[in-house]
Design an enzyme around this catalytic site. Structure first.
Site, short mmCIF file in Angstrom:
data_model
loop_
_atom_site.label_atom_id
_atom_site.label_comp_id
_atom_site.label_asym_id
_atom_site.label_seq_id
_atom_site.Cartn_x
_atom_site.Cartn_y
_atom_site.Cartn_z
CE LYS A 14 -1.96 -0.07 3.81
NZ LYS A 14 -2.48 0.29 5.11
NE ARG A 89 -7.93 3.46 12.52
CZ ARG A 89 -6.92 3.18 13.33
NH1 ARG A 89 -5.74 2.88 12.84
NH2 ARG A 89 -7.09 3.22 14.62
NE ARG A 123 7.19 -6.75 8.13
CZ ARG A 123 6.17 -5.95 8.39
NH1 ARG A 123 5.84 -5.01 7.54
NH2 ARG A 123 5.47 -6.10 9.49
NE ARG A 156 9.50 -4.39 10.97
CZ ARG A 156 9.85 -3.13 11.11
NH1 ARG A 156 9.59 -2.48 12.22
NH2 ARG A 156 10.47 -2.50 10.14
NE ARG A 167 0.42 -6.74 12.40
CZ ARG A 167 1.49 -7.39 12.84
NH1 ARG A 167 1.66 -7.59 14.14
NH2 ARG A 167 2.39 -7.84 12.00
#
Ligand SMILES: [Zn+2]
Length: 214
Positions: A14, A89, A123, A156, A167
């Site tokens: 995004k 949102r 990641r 992370r 999430r």
């Protein structure tokens, strides 16, 4: 003036696609995540509020996000238009946004959850200099080591499969009503987010009727 909303789950590209879209079209990229990060880094009052919320393990409230977006749009440095990501949102914000800004189009980057998992869980981060890596697209030259400073790379703390699933669930739950509202207004363009970034960008410009990247 062009006004677009970029929607997509974390890992859908995004931010990258918003930047590419703004580039040669003189639009401003408004990233809600970046605005919050800026406030935290610069120790503003808002930054302190954000930090407190996150330290308490809570999500930043929709009202705070809305206030920040209103502020940012009032700054009016978007004479040629904007691409916003991270907002709206919820359905109420989407309604307000549609009415106030007369949105030209909503790009919905589509990507299956299993692909998001593959991308996000690959990641890595250098805890020393902050450089980001990705074991699929952006590997370090030496395995496990930062190219810039040589420090050992870490995952992370919130990039665990469990945290990511939470999430994803939260995203789908919150996004559904927003997308439905935009779909009723017939402004949503679904774009497959799986190909390479430049191919995705070309597809976005095509559906929005914009010239190809120069
Ligand atoms: Zn480093």
């Amino acid at each position: 003036m062009r006004k677009y909303v970029m929607m997509g789950v974390q890992g859908s590209g995004k931010g990258t696609q918003s930047e590419l879209l703004c580039g040669d079209l003189d639009m401003v990229h408004i990233s809600v995540g970046d605005i919050f990060r800026w406030h935290v880094q610069h120790h503003t009052k808002l930054g302190a509020q954000v930090r407190r919320t996150m330290n308490a393990g809570e999500l930043i409230g929709d009202d705070l996000v809305e206030a920040v977006v209103r502020d940012r749009l009032h700054d009016h440095d978007w004479n040629f238009g904007f691409v916003i990501d991270g907002f709206p949102r919820n359905g109420r914000q989407a309604e307000f946004f549609m009415e106030t800004y007369d949105i030209d189009g909503v790009v919905h980057l589509e990507i299956p959850d299993h692909e998001v998992r593959r991308r996000v869980l690959s990641r890595r981060l250098c805890p020393n200099c902050g450089m980001d890596y990705n074991l699929i697209a952006d590997r370090p030259k030496v395995e496990g080591c930062c190219d810039i400073c040589g420090h050992e790379l870490i995952t992370r703390p919130d990039d665990t499969p469990e945290a990511l699933d939470a999430r994803l669930r939260d995203y789908h739950e919150k996004t559904r009503p927003v997308l439905e509202l935009f779909r009723r207004k017939e402004v949503v363009h679904d774009v497959d987010a799986r190909p390479a970034p430049d191919e995705v960008q070309a597809a976005i410009r095509k559906v929005l009727g914009l010239p190809p990247s120069s």
